[in-house]
Scaffold this active site. Structure first.
Site, short mmCIF file in Angstrom:
data_model
loop_
_atom_site.label_atom_id
_atom_site.label_comp_id
_atom_site.label_asym_id
_atom_site.label_seq_id
_atom_site.Cartn_x
_atom_site.Cartn_y
_atom_site.Cartn_z
N GLU A 149 -13.89 -3.33 -6.70
CA GLU A 149 -13.48 -3.17 -8.02
C GLU A 149 -13.41 -4.37 -8.99
OE1 GLU A 149 -9.70 -1.06 -7.29
OE2 GLU A 149 -10.69 0.77 -6.83
N GLU A 305 -13.78 5.59 -2.58
CA GLU A 305 -12.61 5.56 -2.26
C GLU A 305 -11.83 6.92 -2.83
OE1 GLU A 305 -10.27 2.05 -3.26
OE2 GLU A 305 -11.71 0.84 -2.67
C1 GAL Z 1 -8.16 0.45 -5.00
C2 GAL Z 1 -8.66 -0.69 -4.06
C3 GAL Z 1 -8.35 -0.43 -2.60
C4 GAL Z 1 -6.83 0.03 -2.48
C5 GAL Z 1 -6.60 1.29 -3.09
C6 GAL Z 1 -5.43 1.72 -2.89
O1 GAL Z 1 -8.11 0.28 -6.15
O2 GAL Z 1 -9.84 -0.95 -4.10
O3 GAL Z 1 -8.60 -1.76 -1.91
O4 GAL Z 1 -6.05 -1.08 -2.92
O5 GAL Z 1 -7.09 1.17 -4.64
O6 GAL Z 1 -5.08 3.00 -3.70
#
Ligand code: GAL
Length: 668
Positions: A149, A305
């Protein structure tokens, strides 16, 4: 179109370095049980991989890779550069980011590096090279996940190395200081620069900064982060040319212009966390997924994710009701994803994310969440069979322009009014979603020929080339819809003089004389004005209703007036126009219609363009999307829904999804 993968990817971020080895065996057992195909490993493991500068410890990662391989799980291996270990800042304090007020951001959370730090870059690239050399031929390795990110937390840094890099970026872009002065309009407020050395980073200032300077610093920020990505990519391409590379995007993220990044990834990946407490969450999610597909030029992408249930970073973190995780996942598949992954595999025991949900919750395998995960893993494995879905295209007849420069420009201070760019684009996207019409997003000078309708919402900053692209599209027979606050300034944020809109004046058949944003929240009305100042304007259409935010003085040349303002500053003047010539049709909307009116406007324009949705009746909270040979009917609401397609009703349970062969569903 084909998939990069033999089956839908399913899995999540896997952080074994946070757990003792006894747990690792259990992880592999449960991953197999859940149908996990892919684990994304080592994202935040730099401090464990290189505990002392130059002293590497790969033994534990060898073990993890081998165990996963033995369990049949492939690895999307992170380059581990997302969070440098504390020793980096200790040795090189200048690697830390500095905010606009000159405050240096410290160690103790994550992503504490300036994109322009040479120390960070040097150490990061050394680590990437070691990882690539060590694991490039490991049989578990499926792909590289670069960093994490980019730009999520502190994208802009105002440290001295960033200032020097900004000046070098300006020199490359403009060639001479005169060209910078011209582009930035520095004749204004005595801002003229005599040399590049005089140019600062736009940190804290007494009042409104130079708009073009700010925009260039935004562009530079996105490019500086991309250059870091490209530097890692260069190492990976050199050492492991056979391994696909990705980095996870963040949907519509203002700081990073993904149009310029997407050509450099082998497949697009996205992170998205729809909030279960927001009835509109599916709208942003649908649009983000359409953006990801569009960034890759229609190629399949990976949802890298999401959360199985609650996150930990909102003020209130409601869980996902049973079923909703599946609906979110199938929504991504419907809109072109070939993989569904999560943050994270096993819920953390300690640290800032200990209250974040995971595939394997704190309660272990005998839990609702894990059962849902297992069921989804099995369903994706099933959907991988045959040729109906995996790797298949998502057809779209409608395109919507999305432009990072306009986002940055329209949200700067010193604008006619306050417009939230992304929210406004989503309002224009909503009527298409309600009808089951898939939308592709396109960049300002994107290819438009394949579309029956192109929508250009609030694209305030537009170059000559961008405006001509839209004009040519109409000349070639396309139907175009342009809204207020589009084509107002060029790429340097200089006004398009003599009526705004540049070359679009001819296409739309009008120019603009004055803006009239509303002084306060309130309704405007479109319809028959009591007292029309331009009685000669024939009103050809009939789109009465409520609008908000914006009016302007539209002077038509050869556009038909479809609807007029009934009240307000521009009472009696055109609110919606349409110009048709031998080519296509060009619509202009000089206000922000209310949701109801916007729906009516879009219905008329769709009719004009000959585009029909999958749904007979527009509806909220549901979706109908075709991908390959399958139609997805999705219900994001807590109530059963009836979706009507081609005259036939289909029941979709609350938080449910129904998949049907397109041939059956769309048969007359
Ligand atoms: C994203 C990040 C992850 C985790 C996740 C939690 O922004 O890439 O590592 O922190 O959020 O929702």
């Amino acid at each position: 179109m084909t998939s990069l993968f033999p089956a839908f990817r399913f899995g999540g971020d896997y952080n074994p370095e946070q757990w003792p080895r006894e747990v690792w065996d259990d992880d592999v057992r449960l991953m197999t049980k859940a149908g996990v195909t892919t684990a994304t490993v080592a994202i935040f493991a730099w401090a464990r991989l290189e505990p002392q500068p130059g002293a590497f410890d790969f033994e534990w990662l060898d073990d993890v890779m081998d165990r996963l391989h033995a369990g049949g799980v492939r690895v999307c291996l992170a380059t581990a550069t997302a969070s440098p270990p504390p020793w980096l800042a200790h040795q090189f304090p200048g690697s830390l980011p500095v905010d606009a007020r000159g405050v240096r951001l410290g160690v103790g959370s994550r992503q504490q590096y300036s994109a322009s730090s040479s120390a960070y870059r040097e150490h990061a690239l050394r680590l990437v090279e070691k990882l690539a050399e060590r694991y490039g031929t490991h049989p578990a390795l499926e792909s590289w996940h670069v960093n994490n990110e980019y730009g999520c937390h502190a994208p802009r840094s105002y440290d001295p190395e960033s200032a020097a890099a900004f000046r070098a970026w300006l020199e490359r872009r403009y060639g001479s200081i005169d060209a910078v002065n011209e582009a930035w309009g520095t004749a204004f407020w005595s801002q003229r620069y005599g040399s590049f050395e005089e140019i600062p980073v736009p940190g804290a200032m007494p009042t409104t900064p130079n708009p073009t300077m700010l925009l260039d610093f935004d562009r530079f920020t996105s490019d500086a982060l991309r250059d870091l990505y490209l530097a890692e990519l260069e190492v990976l391409r050199r050492v492991t040319p056979h391994v696909p590379v990705t980095t996870n995007f963040m949907g519509f993220h203002k700081d990073v212009d993904y149009w310029s990044w997407a050509p450099h990834v082998d497949y697009v990946s996205d992170d998205h966390y729809p909030y279960p407490g927001n009835p509109d969450a599916h709208l942003m999610a649908a649009a983000s997924r359409d953006l990801m597909r569009s960034l890759g030029g229609g190629k399949p992408w990976i949802l890298m994710e999401q959360a199985t249930s609650a996150v930990n970073w909102r003020a209130r973190n409601a869980p996902k009701p049973a079923g909703l995780n599946r609906v979110h996942s199938l929504q991504a598949v419907a809109r072109g994803a070939d993989g569904i992954q999560y943050f994270q595999w096993r819920a953390a025991k300690a640290g800032a994310e200990k209250f974040h949900s995971a595939m394997l919750p704190h309660g272990g395998e005998d839990t609702r969440i894990f059962r849902e995960v297992e069921a989804l893993g099995a369903e994706l494995a099933e959907l991988s069979q045959g040729a109906a879905l995996l790797g298949r295209e998502v057809p779209a007849q409608v395109a919507m322009a999305f432009d990072w420069d306009s986002w940055r420009a329209i949200e700067q201070e010193s604008n006619p009014t306050t417009i939230k760019y992304r929210d406004t684009v989503l309002e224009w996207y909503r009527p298409f979603l309600r009808r089951g019409i898939t939308v592709d997003f396109v960049p300002p000078c994107g290819m438009l020929d394949a579309y029956d309708l192109v929508v250009v919402p609030v694209m305030q900053a537009a170059s000559q080339a961008a405006l001509e692209t839209f004009s040519r599209y109409v000349d070639g027979g396309g139907t175009l819809l342009v809204t207020y606050q589009s084509g107002i300034v060029d790429e340097n944020l200089h006004i398009w003089l003599d009526g705004y809109l540049g070359p679009l004046q001819r296409t739309l058949g009008l120019h603009l004389e004055e803006f009239a944003p509303l002084a306060a929240d309130g309704d405007l009305h479109l319809g028959a004005p009591a007292d029309a100042p331009l009685p000669s304007l024939a009103v050809t259409g009939d789109l009465p209703g409520v609008a908000e935010l914006w009016q302007e003085v539209v002077i038509p040349h050869d556009a038909q007036v479809v609807s007029r303002f009934a009240d307000g500053f521009a009472a009696g003047l055109p609110a919606i126009t349409r110009r048709r010539d031998q080519g296509g049709a060009a619509w202009y909307v000089a206000t922000q219609p209310s949701r109801e009116l916007l729906d009516d406007v879009v219905a008329k324009v769709l009719d004009d363009a000959g585009v029909a949705g999958l749904l007979d009746q527009p509806a909220d909270g549901v979706e109908a999307v075709r991908r390959g040979d399958v139609v997805f009917l999705l219900n994001h609401t807590g109530k059963p829904a009836t979706l009507t397609v081609r005259g036939r009703a289909h029941e979709v349970p609350a938080y449910g999804a129904v998949l049907r062969p397109a041939d059956d569903l769309l048969a007359d």
